[in-house]
Enzyme design. Sequence first.
Site, PDB file in Angstrom:
ATOM      1  N   ASP A 187       8.543   7.926  -0.781  1.00  0.00           N
ATOM      2  CA  ASP A 187       9.138   7.252  -0.002  1.00  0.00           C
ATOM      3  C   ASP A 187      10.694   7.205  -0.083  1.00  0.00           C
ATOM      4  O   ASP A 187      11.672   6.988   0.990  1.00  0.00           O
ATOM      5  CB  ASP A 187       9.062   5.736  -0.480  1.00  0.00           C
ATOM      6  CG  ASP A 187       7.522   5.285  -0.329  1.00  0.00           C
ATOM      7  OD1 ASP A 187       6.701   5.677   0.527  1.00  0.00           O
ATOM      8  OD2 ASP A 187       6.827   4.707  -1.314  1.00  0.00           O
ATOM      9  N   GLU A 198       6.664  19.909  -6.429  1.00  0.00           N
ATOM     10  CA  GLU A 198       7.570  20.749  -7.114  1.00  0.00           C
ATOM     11  C   GLU A 198       7.884  22.181  -6.514  1.00  0.00           C
ATOM     12  O   GLU A 198       8.606  23.050  -6.788  1.00  0.00           O
ATOM     13  CB  GLU A 198       7.027  21.222  -8.572  1.00  0.00           C
ATOM     14  CG  GLU A 198       5.552  21.818  -8.757  1.00  0.00           C
ATOM     15  CD  GLU A 198       5.133  22.129 -10.150  1.00  0.00           C
ATOM     16  OE1 GLU A 198       4.073  23.029 -10.421  1.00  0.00           O
ATOM     17  OE2 GLU A 198       5.506  21.585 -10.952  1.00  0.00           O
ATOM     18  N   GLY A 240       9.226   3.822 -12.218  1.00  0.00           N
ATOM     19  CA  GLY A 240       9.053   2.896 -11.017  1.00  0.00           C
ATOM     20  C   GLY A 240       9.431   3.130  -9.729  1.00  0.00           C
ATOM     21  O   GLY A 240      10.074   4.424  -9.681  1.00  0.00           O
ATOM     22  N   ASN A 262       3.991  -4.631  -0.848  1.00  0.00           N
ATOM     23  CA  ASN A 262       3.046  -4.870  -2.219  1.00  0.00           C
ATOM     24  C   ASN A 262       3.861  -5.167  -3.356  1.00  0.00           C
ATOM     25  O   ASN A 262       4.984  -4.966  -3.520  1.00  0.00           O
ATOM     26  CB  ASN A 262       2.296  -3.684  -2.387  1.00  0.00           C
ATOM     27  CG  ASN A 262       1.443  -3.123  -1.182  1.00  0.00           C
ATOM     28  OD1 ASN A 262       0.971  -3.978  -0.545  1.00  0.00           O
ATOM     29  ND2 ASN A 262       1.276  -1.707  -1.011  1.00  0.00           N
ATOM     30  N   THR A 290       5.863  18.399   2.619  1.00  0.00           N
ATOM     31  CA  THR A 290       6.154  18.185   1.200  1.00  0.00           C
ATOM     32  C   THR A 290       5.520  18.802   0.314  1.00  0.00           C
ATOM     33  O   THR A 290       4.044  18.524   0.308  1.00  0.00           O
ATOM     34  CB  THR A 290       6.677  16.901   0.903  1.00  0.00           C
ATOM     35  OG1 THR A 290       5.502  16.181   0.921  1.00  0.00           O
ATOM     36  CG2 THR A 290       7.690  16.366   1.797  1.00  0.00           C
TER      37      THR A 290
END
Length: 300
Positions: A252, A222, A287, A13, A219
């Site tokens: 990712d 925090e 980013g 993307n 996951t």
Amino acid sequence: MSDINVVVVGSINMDLVIFTKRFPKNGETIIGNDFRRIPGGKGANQAVAAKRLGANVDIIGCVGDDLYGKELQSIFENEGIGTDYIHAVPNKNTGVAFITVNQQGENSIILSQGSNSNLSPKLIRKAEQVIKKAHVLLLQLEVPVESVIESVKIAKKYKIPIILNPAPAIELNATLLEHIDYLTPNETESKQILGRDFGTNEEIINTLKGIGVKHIIVTLGENGVVFNNHAEEIIQLDALKVNAVDTTGAGDAFNAAFGVSIAEGKTITESIHFAQTVAAYSVTKSGAQPSFPYSRELDA
């Protein structure tokens, strides 16, 4: 050159990112701050992150025949990622993600799949030879699930370890899940992929183990990570404490680092420690791909 081969099947993307103090309410227009155009997509992100950590990487995916598609192909080539199995789809736009990031570093994302929806099982079969040579296969769910299933079939044929990051979450059938070596959902995704709610993370892990998934790594942001190790113990590791600037792409980064470490023969616990370090580093920068570290940065 690395002797670790990582193959990523997934989305490609262009991320259109706007930074703002807070998210708008329904029907509200607010004034934002900076705007950036950043290469993204879960597949592309994982490929770039794995390459920067020293692996040989090939990506299997689709782009449109537009300027974004050409730009993203060029970025992969500059990173040193294999692009032989990126297909340019005529008359289709490249996938686009519209991302809003608030001042706490949290993000909200709307995705237009575009050419990612054209990644077919037939195109996956054309890439069998590169999958065959992989030390690990990384998968997500921003491409058609039939193509994910086809990728799993080929990987199992050659006994390639499979990591599935089930995002965006959809309900998955047991036939697919039983072939997954490492499943890496967050808490919300872990419930959505089974289509029902759970009381505890331990119950989630035990249910997925019962289906046939070898290792489940949930996951918790925090709050760290909970997983079952090779001794079948359920363990929770705390998150590393950092000042988060932008969490886009952190998952990712985690999956790519985990995959590289598993491909290197590390244990699941060692691989999760490494993945946490890489993900923690990534959230300290803005980013997705621009925040992914090179190995030398981690060493420093």
